[in-house]
Design an enzyme around this catalytic site. Structure first.
Site, short mmCIF file in Angstrom:
data_model
loop_
_atom_site.label_atom_id
_atom_site.label_comp_id
_atom_site.label_asym_id
_atom_site.label_seq_id
_atom_site.Cartn_x
_atom_site.Cartn_y
_atom_site.Cartn_z
N ILE A 184 13.82 61.28 42.17
CA ILE A 184 12.71 61.63 43.05
C ILE A 184 12.66 63.12 43.37
CG2 ILE A 184 12.54 59.35 44.11
CD1 ILE A 184 14.17 60.35 46.45
N GLY A 185 13.64 63.88 42.95
CA GLY A 185 13.61 65.32 43.23
C GLY A 185 14.74 66.04 42.53
N GLY A 196 16.51 70.18 42.42
CA GLY A 196 16.48 71.54 42.93
C GLY A 196 17.67 72.34 42.46
N MET A 225 20.48 72.98 43.99
CA MET A 225 21.79 72.40 44.29
C MET A 225 22.09 71.16 43.47
SD MET A 225 23.41 74.20 46.58
CE MET A 225 24.57 73.09 47.35
N VAL A 281 18.15 64.43 43.35
CA VAL A 281 18.09 63.37 44.36
C VAL A 281 17.47 62.13 43.72
CG1 VAL A 281 17.25 62.70 46.63
CG2 VAL A 281 17.82 65.09 46.18
N LYS A 307 22.06 62.23 46.70
CA LYS A 307 22.00 63.60 46.20
C LYS A 307 23.28 63.89 45.43
CE LYS A 307 20.97 68.35 47.45
NZ LYS A 307 20.46 69.26 48.49
N ASP A 354 16.99 77.33 55.03
CA ASP A 354 15.90 77.20 54.05
C ASP A 354 14.82 76.26 54.57
OD1 ASP A 354 14.55 77.73 51.70
OD2 ASP A 354 15.50 76.08 50.61
#
Length: 605
Positions: A86-87, A89, A91, A94, A109, A202
């Site tokens: 679903i995501g 980035g 780091m 997820v 994550k 952030d």
């Protein structure tokens, strides 16, 4: 089974090298036999590989290979079944997941393989996830579990059924009450994090989740979070190079310069940016306009809150989330009885255009710690060239600015005239002669003149005596504009806040680099002061204050060249004196001075 059909023990994908291309699992390179010549497996697996090479009996039925679905290629996390990505980035990634036993939905994550290769980043990831796991607040994403399996570092957190604030803003700005409600929820979550010593670093609409049914806001993605108790240096590899961390448009000014200087006030600046964007639909970049300047239907209190939150200096912002939240709470109550007078509008308010449906990636200025920096970086060279060019071509801030209800403008013209049988000169145009003497009129109709230092009207003749005496009448003034708007406009043009109102009599060196004198303030105090010009402005070198408590004062200043001393008197009574270095080496001229007030003088010539 051929050599090329070895499968990953986690996702069952075919292995073509020592690392699975789908889930990233590494295979130990300490191997035996024919496997050693191909892809390399653990000795225990090498035996199994050798046994698999024995000819199969006729009674054996071949087992069909497992289908290579997307789900089968997900990493294996103990106790959880990963359902979809679903995501993704900087780091890591997820996944939406389900707890195998309780069937509870969760978001998992996983730290990226690049991050996992750095022991210091892994240690920090574990410390931060452990700190967040102890934090329980409805406006902060809850962490259920954390750990590592097969060199995969992960933590499992609350799955919020909804969308991000960024996607909510795609439809345009929010109503003011809803924007305030959202900002207050963010601040409540931040307070809980700050109380645990966690700084987000952030904050942006992409990292704020909006629950679908209840519109509960949840702070997520603490990937760049820092712990305030990490030996005062939560990012040793990054802060040592003075690089920035975060998303450019939402970063506080000090965060642009050095990640080590960031504290909880930097998070509050980001909340101010988010609130501004939720209300007006664009970002407060450069010399931005406050809501009432754009005829936004809201009380002046909103201007003051945004000016306070978006101050470039951390000391002038809200110092904690609780104070910021209290200010928004007071504004929320004020809105219940607020009625906007549209007849005073010069033009109707216009929202910023709707944002694009496609979600743009925000520009990052973070230099990853695993990147080896060259001795001469092109970025550093470009920055140096930019600074040099900026110094060469940048204009200085004006000495004086005029503020009206329609905006502000720089004043770069002066005046000179003859009065009291002598010539006078000033860099400000609002000095003039009067029936009784001279005056400085900072208020001109509905406009006001503001400065950061004293405006001087200098007598264009040689010093005739060491005594300078004048009656001084000082009056503050008000404009038909909100004080916060006046302060904001003046600060943006002058490059700093206007100084308090004052007026007095002075001696100015003939090269205009030094100024000494006695001045009065509207609060009933007087001061003997010495100024020195730096960067075009008069900077205070020394000052002695004492009460004088009269509105219409007679000020007197005496130069003692032999003793390098300036003595001040108020109503013929001694006020104070200061020692001035090299007083006798300078040539001086008499002057009158005023700042951010209406001043009337009756000098004794």
């Amino acid at each position: 089974m051929s050599e090329g059909n070895l499968k990953c023990s986690h996702c069952k994908a075919t292995l073509t090298s020592g690392r699975c291309e789908f889930c990233g699992t590494w295979v130990d390179t300490n191997f035996l036999g024919k496997a050693k010549k191909s892809i390399g497996i653990h000795p225990a697996l090498a035996k199994r590989y050798a046994n698999s090479k024995e000819p199969s009996t006729p009674t054996q039925t071949p087992v069909p290979p497992e289908p290579n679905t997307q789900e089968s290629c997900f990493p294996v996390i103990p106790g959880y079944k990963l359902l979809e990505l679903i995501g993704k980035g900087a780091m890591g990634s997820v996944y939406r997941a389900e707890h195998i036993i309780s069937k509870r939905s969760a978001a998992v994550k996983i730290l990226s393989s690049e991050m996992s290769s750095r022991a210091d980043l892994v240690a920090r990831f574990e410390r931060e996830s452990a700190a967040l796991s102890s934090l329980r607040h409805p406006n902060v994403v809850a962490i259920y579990d954390l750990g590592n399996a097969s060199k995969i570092h992960y933590f499992c957190m609350e799955y919020v059924q909804g969308t991000t604030l960024r996607r909510t803003l795609k439809n345009g700005p929010l109503p003011l009450k809803q924007a305030i409600t959202f900002a207050r929820q963010i601040l409540k979550g931040l307070k809980a994090a700050h109380d645990c010593g966690i700084i987000h670093r952030d904050l942006k609409p992409e990292n704020v989740l909006v629950e679908k049914e209840s519109e509960r806001l949840v702070l997520a993605d603490f990937g760049l979070a820092g712990l305030t108790n990490e030996a005062q240096n939560p990012h040793p590899n990054l802060t040592r190079s003075k690089v920035t961390m975060g998303t450019v448009n939402y970063m506080a000014p000090e965060q642009h310069l050095d990640a080590k200087r960031v504290d909880k006030r930097s998070d509050l600046y980001s909340v101010g940016v988010i609130l501004y964007e939720c209300i007006l639909g664009d970002l407060p970049l450069g010399r931005f306009s406050l809501p009432t300047e754009r005829n936004y239907p809201a009380p002046d209190t909103l201007d003051r809150i945004l000016s306070h939150a978006l101050s470039r200096e951390p000391a002038k912002r809200y110092q904690n989330a609780e104070d910021f939240d209290a200010a928004l709470g007071a504004l929320e109550q004020k809105l219940e009885n607020f009625q906007f007078d549209s007849t005073q509008q010069d033009a109707p308010f216009q929202y910023a255009p709707k944002q694009s449906d496609s979600e743009h990636e925000t520009i990052w200025t973070t230099v990853p710690p695993w990147v080896k920096k060259p001795a001469f970086s092109f970025g550093a060279i470009a920055l140096t060239v930019g600074l040099v060019l900026g110094i060469l071509v940048a204009k200085r801030h004006p000495f004086e600015v005029v503020v009206t209800a329609h905006g502000a403008a720089a004043i770069n013209t002066g005046t000179n005239f003859k009065a009291l049988q002598t010539n006078w000169k000033s860099e400000s145009p609002v000095w003039e002669s009067s029936t009784k003497g001279l005056r400085y009129l900072a208020k001109q109709g509905n406009a006001g003149h503001f400065r950061r230092d004293i405006s001087l009207l200098v007598q264009q003749s040689k010093l005739d005596s060491g005594t300078w005496r004048s009656k001084v009448l000082l009056e503050k003034f008000e404009l038909p504009i909100s004080p916060s708007k006046v302060q904001h406009l003046a600060r943006e043009y002058l490059g700093g806040n206007p100084e308090p109102a004052a007026g007095g009599i002075f001696y100015v060196s003939t090269n205009s680099q030094r100024v000494i004198g006695v001045m009065a303030y509207p609060d009933g105090n007087c001061a003997v002061s010495e100024f020195k010009k730096q960067d075009g402005l008069l900077k205070l070198v020394q000052q002695i204050q004492a009460p004088c408590r009269q509105k219409n004062l007679i000020l007197e200043a005496k130069l003692s060249l032999n003793s390098n001393k300036l003595e001040a008197f108020v109503e013929n009574k001694p006020l104070a004196s200061i020692n001035v270095k090299n007083l006798s080496r300078e040539k001086w001229q008499k002057a009158l001075g005023c700042r951010n007030a209406n001043c009337a003088f009756e000098p004794v010539m």
